[in-house]
Scaffold this motif. Structure first.
Motif, PDB file in Angstrom:
ATOM      1  N   ASN A  69       0.816  -1.266   0.051  1.00 54.80           N
ATOM      2  CA  ASN A  69      -0.011  -0.034  -0.100  1.00 54.80           C
ATOM      3  C   ASN A  69       0.881   1.109  -0.024  1.00 54.80           C
ATOM      4  O   ASN A  69       0.598   2.346  -0.715  1.00 54.80           O
ATOM      5  CB  ASN A  69      -0.810   0.019   1.213  1.00 54.80           C
ATOM      6  CG  ASN A  69      -2.162  -1.061   1.097  1.00 54.80           C
ATOM      7  OD1 ASN A  69      -2.409  -1.511  -0.017  1.00 54.80           O
ATOM      8  ND2 ASN A  69      -2.713  -1.325   2.267  1.00 54.80           N
ATOM      9  N   ILE A  70       2.131   1.150   1.021  1.00 59.51           N
ATOM     10  CA  ILE A  70       2.886   2.386   0.751  1.00 59.51           C
ATOM     11  C   ILE A  70       3.449   2.458  -0.471  1.00 59.51           C
ATOM     12  O   ILE A  70       3.639   3.647  -0.868  1.00 59.51           O
ATOM     13  CB  ILE A  70       3.732   2.242   1.940  1.00 59.51           C
ATOM     14  CG1 ILE A  70       3.103   2.371   3.377  1.00 59.51           C
ATOM     15  CG2 ILE A  70       5.050   3.335   1.939  1.00 59.51           C
ATOM     16  CD1 ILE A  70       4.349   2.016   4.526  1.00 59.51           C
ATOM     17  N   ASN A  71       3.871   1.516  -1.157  1.00 58.55           N
ATOM     18  CA  ASN A  71       4.391   1.519  -2.537  1.00 58.55           C
ATOM     19  C   ASN A  71       3.451   2.082  -3.447  1.00 58.55           C
ATOM     20  O   ASN A  71       3.838   3.015  -4.252  1.00 58.55           O
ATOM     21  CB  ASN A  71       4.911   0.233  -2.847  1.00 58.55           C
ATOM     22  CG  ASN A  71       5.965   0.459  -4.132  1.00 58.55           C
ATOM     23  OD1 ASN A  71       6.796   1.350  -4.356  1.00 58.55           O
ATOM     24  ND2 ASN A  71       5.787  -0.440  -4.943  1.00 58.55           N
ATOM     25  N   GLN A  72       2.217   1.735  -3.589  1.00 63.77           N
ATOM     26  CA  GLN A  72       1.266   2.268  -4.286  1.00 63.77           C
ATOM     27  C   GLN A  72       0.791   3.732  -4.167  1.00 63.77           C
ATOM     28  O   GLN A  72       0.785   4.577  -5.126  1.00 63.77           O
ATOM     29  CB  GLN A  72      -0.056   1.371  -4.055  1.00 63.77           C
ATOM     30  CG  GLN A  72       0.046   0.022  -4.731  1.00 63.77           C
ATOM     31  CD  GLN A  72      -1.311  -0.637  -4.476  1.00 63.77           C
ATOM     32  OE1 GLN A  72      -2.153  -0.342  -3.984  1.00 63.77           O
ATOM     33  NE2 GLN A  72      -1.057  -2.026  -4.866  1.00 63.77           N
ATOM     34  N   LYS A  76       1.287   6.842  -6.771  1.00 64.60           N
ATOM     35  CA  LYS A  76       0.044   7.796  -7.080  1.00 64.60           C
ATOM     36  C   LYS A  76       0.505   9.191  -6.747  1.00 64.60           C
ATOM     37  O   LYS A  76       0.234  10.164  -7.434  1.00 64.60           O
ATOM     38  CB  LYS A  76      -1.081   7.428  -6.373  1.00 64.60           C
ATOM     39  CG  LYS A  76      -2.335   8.227  -6.787  1.00 64.60           C
ATOM     40  CD  LYS A  76      -3.451   7.640  -5.736  1.00 64.60           C
ATOM     41  CE  LYS A  76      -4.653   8.287  -6.241  1.00 64.60           C
ATOM     42  NZ  LYS A  76      -5.824   7.765  -5.281  1.00 64.60           N
ATOM     43  N   ALA A  77       1.296   9.345  -5.691  1.00 57.01           N
ATOM     44  CA  ALA A  77       1.662  10.775  -5.308  1.00 57.01           C
ATOM     45  C   ALA A  77       2.765  11.292  -6.231  1.00 57.01           C
ATOM     46  O   ALA A  77       2.586  12.487  -6.663  1.00 57.01           O
ATOM     47  CB  ALA A  77       2.229  10.461  -3.830  1.00 57.01           C
ATOM     48  N   ASN A  78       3.535  10.395  -6.477  1.00 58.40           N
ATOM     49  CA  ASN A  78       4.323  11.011  -7.750  1.00 58.40           C
ATOM     50  C   ASN A  78       3.738  11.476  -8.972  1.00 58.40           C
ATOM     51  O   ASN A  78       4.064  12.345  -9.649  1.00 58.40           O
ATOM     52  CB  ASN A  78       5.519   9.885  -7.943  1.00 58.40           C
ATOM     53  CG  ASN A  78       6.716  10.156  -8.838  1.00 58.40           C
ATOM     54  OD1 ASN A  78       7.230  11.378  -8.838  1.00 58.40           O
ATOM     55  ND2 ASN A  78       6.663   9.361  -9.820  1.00 58.40           N
ATOM     56  N   ALA A  79       2.859  10.577  -9.377  1.00 58.49           N
ATOM     57  CA  ALA A  79       1.820  10.804 -10.623  1.00 58.49           C
ATOM     58  C   ALA A  79       0.981  12.318 -10.422  1.00 58.49           C
ATOM     59  O   ALA A  79       1.075  13.173 -11.312  1.00 58.49           O
ATOM     60  CB  ALA A  79       0.975   9.823 -10.889  1.00 58.49           C
ATOM     61  N   LEU A  80       0.330  12.594  -9.074  1.00 59.28           N
ATOM     62  CA  LEU A  80      -0.145  13.662  -8.882  1.00 59.28           C
ATOM     63  C   LEU A  80       0.334  14.836  -8.298  1.00 59.28           C
ATOM     64  O   LEU A  80       0.030  16.041  -8.524  1.00 59.28           O
ATOM     65  CB  LEU A  80      -1.280  13.303  -7.727  1.00 59.28           C
ATOM     66  CG  LEU A  80      -2.355  12.323  -8.366  1.00 59.28           C
ATOM     67  CD1 LEU A  80      -3.115  11.851  -7.025  1.00 59.28           C
ATOM     68  CD2 LEU A  80      -3.249  12.697  -9.453  1.00 59.28           C
ATOM     69  N   GLY A  81       1.731  14.496  -7.748  1.00 60.68           N
ATOM     70  CA  GLY A  81       2.513  15.680  -7.561  1.00 60.68           C
ATOM     71  C   GLY A  81       2.065  16.227  -6.259  1.00 60.68           C
ATOM     72  O   GLY A  81       2.550  17.464  -6.106  1.00 60.68           O
ATOM     73  N   PRO A  86       9.985  11.015  -2.292  1.00 62.42           N
ATOM     74  CA  PRO A  86      11.067  10.651  -2.087  1.00 62.42           C
ATOM     75  C   PRO A  86      11.293  10.024  -0.504  1.00 62.42           C
ATOM     76  O   PRO A  86      11.437   8.746   0.016  1.00 62.42           O
ATOM     77  CB  PRO A  86      12.207  11.576  -2.001  1.00 62.42           C
ATOM     78  CG  PRO A  86      11.652  12.529  -3.040  1.00 62.42           C
ATOM     79  CD  PRO A  86      10.064  12.422  -2.853  1.00 62.42           C
ATOM     80  N   MET A  87      10.314  10.926   0.465  1.00 67.47           N
ATOM     81  CA  MET A  87      10.301  10.460   1.738  1.00 67.47           C
ATOM     82  C   MET A  87       9.208   8.888   1.917  1.00 67.47           C
ATOM     83  O   MET A  87       9.732   8.143   2.552  1.00 67.47           O
ATOM     84  CB  MET A  87       9.697  11.592   2.640  1.00 67.47           C
ATOM     85  CG  MET A  87       9.510  11.079   4.125  1.00 67.47           C
ATOM     86  SD  MET A  87       8.852  12.598   5.007  1.00 67.47           S
ATOM     87  CE  MET A  87       7.890  11.852   6.284  1.00 67.47           C
ATOM     88  N   LEU A  88       8.343   9.011   0.995  1.00 71.99           N
ATOM     89  CA  LEU A  88       7.328   8.164   1.243  1.00 71.99           C
ATOM     90  C   LEU A  88       7.995   6.687   0.547  1.00 71.99           C
ATOM     91  O   LEU A  88       7.780   5.627   1.237  1.00 71.99           O
ATOM     92  CB  LEU A  88       6.180   8.366   0.459  1.00 71.99           C
ATOM     93  CG  LEU A  88       4.995   7.263   0.577  1.00 71.99           C
ATOM     94  CD1 LEU A  88       4.606   7.243   1.883  1.00 71.99           C
ATOM     95  CD2 LEU A  88       3.727   8.021  -0.504  1.00 71.99           C
ATOM     96  N   LYS A  89       8.744   6.972  -0.392  1.00 69.73           N
ATOM     97  CA  LYS A  89       9.496   5.858  -1.065  1.00 69.73           C
ATOM     98  C   LYS A  89      10.624   5.307  -0.108  1.00 69.73           C
ATOM     99  O   LYS A  89      10.697   4.017   0.063  1.00 69.73           O
ATOM    100  CB  LYS A  89       9.966   6.186  -2.455  1.00 69.73           C
ATOM    101  CG  LYS A  89      10.742   5.100  -2.885  1.00 69.73           C
ATOM    102  CD  LYS A  89       9.704   4.002  -3.863  1.00 69.73           C
ATOM    103  CE  LYS A  89      10.083   3.144  -4.848  1.00 69.73           C
ATOM    104  NZ  LYS A  89       9.293   2.296  -5.131  1.00 69.73           N
ATOM    105  N   THR A  90      11.033   6.149   0.761  1.00 71.92           N
ATOM    106  CA  THR A  90      12.057   5.669   1.359  1.00 71.92           C
ATOM    107  C   THR A  90      11.453   4.671   2.697  1.00 71.92           C
ATOM    108  O   THR A  90      12.079   3.882   3.114  1.00 71.92           O
ATOM    109  CB  THR A  90      12.732   6.750   2.198  1.00 71.92           C
ATOM    110  OG1 THR A  90      13.683   7.652   1.019  1.00 71.92           O
ATOM    111  CG2 THR A  90      13.986   6.326   3.224  1.00 71.92           C
TER     112      THR A  90
END
Length: 117
Positions: A69-72, A76-81, A86-90
């Motif tokens: 879920n975090i990865n998804q 999504k956050a990257n697509a919507l900006g 980077p923090m979420l991906k970390t």
């Protein structure tokens, strides 16, 4: 399958006492592994770990679902900006590392400290 095509093609017959056989059976059951796998791990100086109970597998399933879920969310956050991607991906990577560490502690056989190696 022919034996020449198998990775392990050398059969070995071992004679055990009743108590030795009972101990091998007990250890195989305790780990959830076949007796042959227990023997091979011991030959390679690894100590098989006891198979965890159902609670462990449920926790791992939940950890995996949360990590996915975090990865998804990161995608999504990257697509919507609108989220610190980077923090979420970390955090997603950290969560998956935690999951792998839990598996290593509870499931993977560890190196043995036997002195006769």
């Amino acid at each position: 399958m022919k034996t020449e095509n198998r990775k392990r093609n050398i059969p070995i017959r071992v004679w055990l006492s009743k108590s030795e056989n009972a101990e091998l059976n007990r250890k195989a059951k305790m780990t959830g592994l076949p007796k042959s796998t227990v023997i091979r791990l011991l030959l390679k100086s690894y100590e098989p770990k006891e198979k965890p109970d159902a609670r462990f597998y449920e926790a791992m399933r939940q950890l995996s679902a949360i990590g996915n879920n975090i990865n998804q969310l990161a995608l999504k956050a990257n697509a919507l900006g609108f989220v610190d991607t980077p923090m979420l991906k970390t955090e997603a990577i950290r969560w998956h590392k935690f999951q792998a560490d839990i598996e290593a502690v509870f499931l993977r056989p560890g190196q043995s400290n036997l002195k006769w190696q």
